[in-house]
Design a protein around this motif. Structure first.
Motif, PDB file in Angstrom:
ATOM      1  N   PRO A  41       0.857  -1.125  -0.028  1.00 41.22           N
ATOM      2  CA  PRO A  41       0.022  -0.022  -0.097  1.00 41.22           C
ATOM      3  C   PRO A  41       0.834   1.163  -0.118  1.00 41.22           C
ATOM      4  O   PRO A  41       1.793   1.441   0.674  1.00 41.22           O
ATOM      5  N   ASP A  42       0.339   2.305  -0.701  1.00 36.88           N
ATOM      6  CA  ASP A  42       0.742   3.708  -0.392  1.00 36.88           C
ATOM      7  C   ASP A  42       0.293   4.466   0.654  1.00 36.88           C
ATOM      8  O   ASP A  42       0.739   5.648   0.616  1.00 36.88           O
ATOM      9  N   ILE A  43      -0.402   3.816   1.173  1.00 36.63           N
ATOM     10  CA  ILE A  43      -1.021   4.594   2.435  1.00 36.63           C
ATOM     11  C   ILE A  43      -0.063   4.832   3.574  1.00 36.63           C
ATOM     12  O   ILE A  43       0.583   3.886   3.913  1.00 36.63           O
ATOM     13  N   LYS A  44      -0.326   5.862   4.162  1.00 36.77           N
ATOM     14  CA  LYS A  44       0.837   6.271   5.352  1.00 36.77           C
ATOM     15  C   LYS A  44       0.625   5.375   6.545  1.00 36.77           C
ATOM     16  O   LYS A  44      -0.434   5.213   6.815  1.00 36.77           O
ATOM     17  N   THR A  45       1.516   4.793   6.807  1.00 36.83           N
ATOM     18  CA  THR A  45       1.543   3.907   8.139  1.00 36.83           C
ATOM     19  C   THR A  45       1.092   4.920   9.306  1.00 36.83           C
ATOM     20  O   THR A  45       1.587   5.950   9.337  1.00 36.83           O
ATOM     21  N   PRO A  46       0.313   4.476  10.228  1.00 31.87           N
ATOM     22  CA  PRO A  46      -0.091   5.317  11.388  1.00 31.87           C
ATOM     23  C   PRO A  46       0.895   5.921  12.071  1.00 31.87           C
ATOM     24  O   PRO A  46       1.882   5.334  12.672  1.00 31.87           O
ATOM     25  N   ASP A  47       0.849   7.322  12.326  1.00 29.79           N
ATOM     26  CA  ASP A  47       2.075   7.851  13.144  1.00 29.79           C
ATOM     27  C   ASP A  47       2.167   7.484  14.505  1.00 29.79           C
ATOM     28  O   ASP A  47       3.430   7.182  14.912  1.00 29.79           O
ATOM     29  N   ILE A  48       1.216   6.844  15.064  1.00 32.50           N
ATOM     30  CA  ILE A  48       1.223   6.206  16.616  1.00 32.50           C
ATOM     31  C   ILE A  48       2.252   5.055  16.598  1.00 32.50           C
ATOM     32  O   ILE A  48       2.834   4.735  17.490  1.00 32.50           O
ATOM     33  N   ALA A  49       2.076   4.329  15.304  1.00 29.94           N
ATOM     34  CA  ALA A  49       3.030   3.071  15.227  1.00 29.94           C
ATOM     35  C   ALA A  49       4.629   3.613  14.908  1.00 29.94           C
ATOM     36  O   ALA A  49       5.518   2.920  15.765  1.00 29.94           O
ATOM     37  N   LEU A  50       4.836   4.449  14.013  1.00 29.72           N
ATOM     38  CA  LEU A  50       6.098   5.005  14.060  1.00 29.72           C
ATOM     39  C   LEU A  50       6.761   5.644  15.175  1.00 29.72           C
ATOM     40  O   LEU A  50       7.846   5.313  15.509  1.00 29.72           O
ATOM     41  N   LYS A  51       5.884   6.550  15.890  1.00 32.22           N
ATOM     42  CA  LYS A  51       6.420   7.022  17.154  1.00 32.22           C
ATOM     43  C   LYS A  51       6.662   6.106  18.054  1.00 32.22           C
ATOM     44  O   LYS A  51       7.705   6.404  18.841  1.00 32.22           O
ATOM     45  N   ALA A  52       6.130   5.253  18.085  1.00 33.90           N
ATOM     46  CA  ALA A  52       6.358   3.998  19.430  1.00 33.90           C
ATOM     47  C   ALA A  52       7.934   3.410  19.216  1.00 33.90           C
ATOM     48  O   ALA A  52       8.414   3.172  20.119  1.00 33.90           O
ATOM     49  N   VAL A  53       8.198   3.381  17.885  1.00 32.72           N
ATOM     50  CA  VAL A  53       9.526   3.038  17.586  1.00 32.72           C
ATOM     51  C   VAL A  53      10.420   4.396  17.837  1.00 32.72           C
ATOM     52  O   VAL A  53      11.725   3.894  18.580  1.00 32.72           O
ATOM     53  N   LYS A  54      10.115   5.317  17.211  1.00 31.40           N
ATOM     54  CA  LYS A  54      11.182   6.381  17.126  1.00 31.40           C
ATOM     55  C   LYS A  54      11.642   6.934  18.305  1.00 31.40           C
ATOM     56  O   LYS A  54      12.478   7.511  18.985  1.00 31.40           O
ATOM     57  N   GLU A  55      10.413   7.008  19.353  1.00 32.26           N
ATOM     58  CA  GLU A  55      10.723   7.617  20.733  1.00 32.26           C
ATOM     59  C   GLU A  55      10.810   6.596  21.880  1.00 32.26           C
ATOM     60  O   GLU A  55      10.667   6.870  23.180  1.00 32.26           O
ATOM     61  N   ASN A  56      11.193   5.281  21.439  1.00 29.88           N
ATOM     62  CA  ASN A  56      11.502   4.287  22.561  1.00 29.88           C
ATOM     63  C   ASN A  56      12.860   4.468  22.915  1.00 29.88           C
ATOM     64  O   ASN A  56      13.741   4.939  22.249  1.00 29.88           O
ATOM     65  N   ASP A  57      13.039   4.127  24.245  1.00 31.73           N
ATOM     66  CA  ASP A  57      14.281   4.359  25.120  1.00 31.73           C
ATOM     67  C   ASP A  57      14.965   2.909  25.459  1.00 31.73           C
ATOM     68  O   ASP A  57      15.526   2.972  26.528  1.00 31.73           O
ATOM     69  N   ILE A  58      14.531   1.991  24.855  1.00 34.95           N
ATOM     70  CA  ILE A  58      15.173   0.858  25.034  1.00 34.95           C
ATOM     71  C   ILE A  58      16.578   0.733  25.010  1.00 34.95           C
ATOM     72  O   ILE A  58      17.191   1.310  24.114  1.00 34.95           O
ATOM     73  N   ASP A  59      17.314   0.082  25.941  1.00 36.80           N
ATOM     74  CA  ASP A  59      18.824   0.119  26.255  1.00 36.80           C
ATOM     75  C   ASP A  59      19.278  -1.132  25.650  1.00 36.80           C
ATOM     76  O   ASP A  59      20.525  -1.081  24.875  1.00 36.80           O
ATOM     77  N   ILE A  60      18.658  -2.255  25.858  1.00 32.65           N
ATOM     78  CA  ILE A  60      19.102  -3.580  25.172  1.00 32.65           C
ATOM     79  C   ILE A  60      17.895  -4.021  24.494  1.00 32.65           C
ATOM     80  O   ILE A  60      17.039  -4.213  24.939  1.00 32.65           O
ATOM     81  N   LEU A  61      18.212  -4.321  23.116  1.00 33.98           N
ATOM     82  CA  LEU A  61      17.275  -4.868  22.318  1.00 33.98           C
ATOM     83  C   LEU A  61      17.064  -6.428  22.754  1.00 33.98           C
ATOM     84  O   LEU A  61      17.976  -7.322  21.911  1.00 33.98           O
ATOM     85  N   ALA A  62      16.530  -7.077  23.417  1.00 38.00           N
ATOM     86  CA  ALA A  62      16.370  -8.225  24.011  1.00 38.00           C
ATOM     87  C   ALA A  62      15.596  -9.056  23.224  1.00 38.00           C
ATOM     88  O   ALA A  62      14.601  -8.438  22.533  1.00 38.00           O
ATOM     89  N   TYR A  63      15.685 -10.501  23.487  1.00 39.68           N
ATOM     90  CA  TYR A  63      14.442 -11.438  22.665  1.00 39.68           C
ATOM     91  C   TYR A  63      13.180 -11.200  23.405  1.00 39.68           C
ATOM     92  O   TYR A  63      13.153 -10.631  24.432  1.00 39.68           O
ATOM     93  N   SER A  64      12.200 -11.290  22.759  1.00 40.44           N
ATOM     94  CA  SER A  64      10.829 -11.069  23.355  1.00 40.44           C
ATOM     95  C   SER A  64      10.386 -12.760  23.710  1.00 40.44           C
ATOM     96  O   SER A  64      11.114 -13.711  23.369  1.00 40.44           O
TER      97      SER A  64
END
Length: 396
Positions: A41-64
């Motif tokens: 799709p050329d439809i924009k991804t919801p901002d709320i999803a993109l911000k959740a990653v951009k503004e995340n303060d994870i120090d260790i990208l661990a396994y889920s």
């Protein structure tokens, strides 16, 4: 010289992606391409999803967790409840796209040489998943002349053998855009219970429904909890194809325990993508209202323009964002390649998906293409005009 496996030899190339080298050559020769071949799709991804990653303060990208994060599965269960699908987080396993969900499911419920009945034409990678797991596909053939309506239950029942383990549908359908009714789903559910089969529904296009119709999930049918499995994904719903997050949903505990073992073997689904997907569940309804309205207009524009071309048949999609078109050509693979290599209108051409790869039945669909109407209306009109001009001079 070492040899590859029979499985590797038999693995089909994607009918959607195999023309990419010709598209790259066309670009190198200065052509512009309207990409109608892939459901991106050329439809924009919801901002709320993109911000959740951009503004995340994870120090260790661990396994889920192997089954996916608890918080994401809890929110998914609430999402499904809004669609009258009553499940708990333990009924959900998060996967790396719907593709992994299907691979895990095929491996969990079928042995090599077992059979799965699939309404045809179907998403091309179903063949790849069956090849990877040694499962045989048995097609229940649909026809463009009746808008790819679901075959009768009697037609399905005739295909059932001692090897049959499951029936798989995509609702609404890729590549056809067909939408199956509540009555269709209930009849298939009754058949699955009668013959003790799994009923699997790929419901990734659940939100994309037109003309005032509604989607009816297999998990809304009472009494088939042990038989029903949903395959789902965020890719199309939130225009997040690159996240590669899907899930498998079932109330069958043995199935879920078995699928989890495969999920544990690949460790875990991607952490950041789950964060984005969890946030996307808070996307307001207005986003979907606007998206569905836009796709409905695109569908109407595409079908209207296509019907102006003499000698073609067009199926009217009721859902998803694909349209199947039958052309006055013998081989759409050759035609699609010719469009990229040898044809343009003022430096522009189109890339389509030849439909033969959406069929397991030999020599069927060779004169059909799938068009993904994921471009704006102006681009769709230009693309159809290029198709019309190409058909005037193309020689098989």
């Amino acid at each position: 010289m070492p040899t590859i496996s029979k499985k590797g030899y038999n693995m089909p190339a994607s009918p959607i992606r195999k023309l990419v080298p010709y598209a790259e050559q066309a670009l190198q020769h200065g052509k512009s391409i309207y990409y109608l071949n892939i459901g991106q799709p050329d439809i924009k991804t919801p901002d709320i999803a993109l911000k959740a990653v951009k503004e995340n303060d994870i120090d260790i990208l661990a396994y889920s967790r192997s089954e996916g994060s608890e918080s994401y599965r809890e929110k998914l269960a609430k999402y499904y409840s809004k669609h009258n699908i009553k499940v708990s987080p333990k009924d959900i396993i998060v996967t790396t796209g719907a593709s992994e969900a299907l691979l895990f499911l095929f491996s969990s419920i079928m042995d090599p040489e077992d059979e799965v009945i699939i309404s045809e034409p179907f998403y091309a990678n179903y063949i790849a998943f069956s090849t990877a797991t040694g499962v045989n596909v048995v097609p229940a053939i649909c026809n463009i002349d009746d808008n790819f309506a679901l075959p009768s239950v009697a037609s399905f029942e005739k295909l059932i053998t001692s090897k049959t383990k499951a029936i798989l549908i995509c609702n609404p359908g890729n590549p056809t855009g067909a939408l199956y009714s509540k009555e269709d789903i209930k009849q298939l559910a009754d058949l699955a219970v009668k013959h003790d089969l799994f009923l699997v529904a790929d419901e990734v296009y659940r939100e994309f429904i037109y003309d005032g119709a509604s989607h009816y999930s297999i998990m809304e049918v009472p009494g088939i909890e042990k038989h029903a499995v949903i395959i789902d994904s965020v890719s199309k719903r939130y225009s997040m194809c690159g996240a590669r997050v899907g899930c498998l949903v079932s109330k069958n505990k043995i199935v879920m325990e078995t699928v989890l073992k495969f999920a544990q073997a690949r460790l875990s689904p991607p952490t950041y993508a789950q964060i984005a997907s969890e946030a996307a569940l808070d996307t307001p309804q207005s986003y979907f209202d606007n998206v569905i309205s836009e796709y409905a207009e695109r569908r109407n524009t595409l079908v209207s323009e296509l019907k102006k071309i003499k000698g073609i048949k067009v199926a009217l999609p009721k859902g998803a964002f694909y349209c199947m078109v039958e052309l006055p050509v013998k081989n759409s693979d050759h035609f699609a390649q010719w469009l990229l290599e040898h044809f343009d209108v003022d430096g522009e051409t189109i890339m389509v998906a030849p439909a033969g790869g959406f069929y397991s039945t030999p020599n069927v669909g060779l004169n059909q293409i799938r068009i993904a109407y994921v471009l704006n209306k102006e681009s769709l009109i230009k693309a159809v005009n290029i198709l019309k001009e190409a058909l005037k001079i193309y020689k098989d």
